[in-house]
Design a protein around this motif. Structure first.
Motif, mmCIF file in Angstrom:
data_model
loop_
_atom_site.group_PDB
_atom_site.id
_atom_site.type_symbol
_atom_site.label_atom_id
_atom_site.label_comp_id
_atom_site.label_asym_id
_atom_site.label_seq_id
_atom_site.Cartn_x
_atom_site.Cartn_y
_atom_site.Cartn_z
ATOM 1 N N TYR A 2 8.124 6.508 3.370
ATOM 2 C CA TYR A 2 7.694 5.309 2.645
ATOM 3 C C TYR A 2 8.839 4.326 2.386
ATOM 4 O O TYR A 2 8.718 3.449 1.533
ATOM 5 C CB TYR A 2 7.044 5.707 1.321
ATOM 6 N N LYS A 3 9.938 4.467 3.145
ATOM 7 C CA LYS A 3 11.138 3.661 2.910
ATOM 8 C C LYS A 3 10.848 2.174 2.757
ATOM 9 O O LYS A 3 11.326 1.537 1.836
ATOM 10 C CB LYS A 3 12.146 3.883 4.034
ATOM 11 N N LYS A 8 7.722 0.893 2.533
ATOM 12 C CA LYS A 8 6.297 0.800 2.210
ATOM 13 C C LYS A 8 6.039 0.980 0.720
ATOM 14 O O LYS A 8 4.936 1.341 0.323
ATOM 15 C CB LYS A 8 5.524 1.858 3.015
ATOM 16 N N TYR A 26 -0.017 9.571 7.407
ATOM 17 C CA TYR A 26 0.056 9.911 5.992
ATOM 18 C C TYR A 26 -0.797 8.959 5.166
ATOM 19 O O TYR A 26 -1.035 7.829 5.572
ATOM 20 C CB TYR A 26 1.500 9.829 5.504
ATOM 21 N N ARG A 43 1.592 8.411 -4.196
ATOM 22 C CA ARG A 43 2.287 8.403 -5.487
ATOM 23 C C ARG A 43 1.328 8.774 -6.617
ATOM 24 O O ARG A 43 1.693 9.539 -7.517
ATOM 25 C CB ARG A 43 2.928 7.045 -5.742
ATOM 26 N N TRP A 58 8.479 7.870 -7.921
ATOM 27 C CA TRP A 58 7.605 8.739 -7.124
ATOM 28 C C TRP A 58 6.949 9.800 -8.006
ATOM 29 O O TRP A 58 5.760 10.066 -7.896
ATOM 30 C CB TRP A 58 8.430 9.391 -6.016
ATOM 31 N N TRP A 84 8.531 2.688 -1.462
ATOM 32 C CA TRP A 84 9.453 3.652 -2.079
ATOM 33 C C TRP A 84 10.526 2.934 -2.887
ATOM 34 O O TRP A 84 11.135 1.983 -2.408
ATOM 35 C CB TRP A 84 10.118 4.504 -1.001
ATOM 36 N N SER A 90 -1.618 6.331 2.149
ATOM 37 C CA SER A 90 -0.811 5.172 1.741
ATOM 38 C C SER A 90 0.156 5.579 0.638
ATOM 39 O O SER A 90 -0.058 6.571 -0.074
ATOM 40 C CB SER A 90 -1.718 4.045 1.241
ATOM 41 N N PHE A 91 1.221 4.811 0.492
ATOM 42 C CA PHE A 91 2.207 5.091 -0.548
ATOM 43 C C PHE A 91 1.542 5.146 -1.922
ATOM 44 O O PHE A 91 1.801 6.057 -2.711
ATOM 45 C CB PHE A 91 3.318 4.030 -0.539
ATOM 46 N N GLU A 92 0.679 4.169 -2.203
ATOM 47 C CA GLU A 92 0.038 4.110 -3.522
ATOM 48 C C GLU A 92 -0.815 5.353 -3.771
ATOM 49 O O GLU A 92 -0.788 5.913 -4.877
ATOM 50 C CB GLU A 92 -0.806 2.838 -3.651
ATOM 51 N N PRO A 111 9.249 11.824 1.253
ATOM 52 C CA PRO A 111 8.635 10.515 1.016
ATOM 53 C C PRO A 111 9.637 9.365 1.060
ATOM 54 O O PRO A 111 9.283 8.244 1.418
ATOM 55 C CB PRO A 111 8.017 10.662 -0.375
#
Length: 66
Positions: free
Chosen positions: A51-52, A54, A7, A14, A62, A56, A9-11, A47
């Motif tokens: 992303y727990k 990472k 996936y 988001r 979000w 979140w 990246s979280f950034e 997510p």
């Protein structure tokens, strides 16, 4: 298998979600479900799991609705 997917990246994820202007978890789930065909392959349906540890925090963060 879902656990083998790569996936964004979280950034990045988001920021993409913020650009959609969704207002609730229900709207996210409608957008993200497989039947809609709208969610990019590198975006998780869940997510909060992917992303727990990472970045979140919660659904308002979000979605950009906090």
């Amino acid at each position: 298998a879902p656990q083998d997917r790569v996936y964004r990246s979280f950034e990045e994820a988001r920021a993409f979600v913020h650009s959609l202007g969704l207002k609730s978890r229900t709207e996210w789930e409608a957008f993200a479900n497989a039947k809609s065909g709208k969610r990019p392959a590198d975006m998780p349906y869940s997510p909060q799991i992917v992303y727990k540890d990472k970045g979140w925090m919660d659904w308002p963060d979000w979605l950009g609705t906090e």
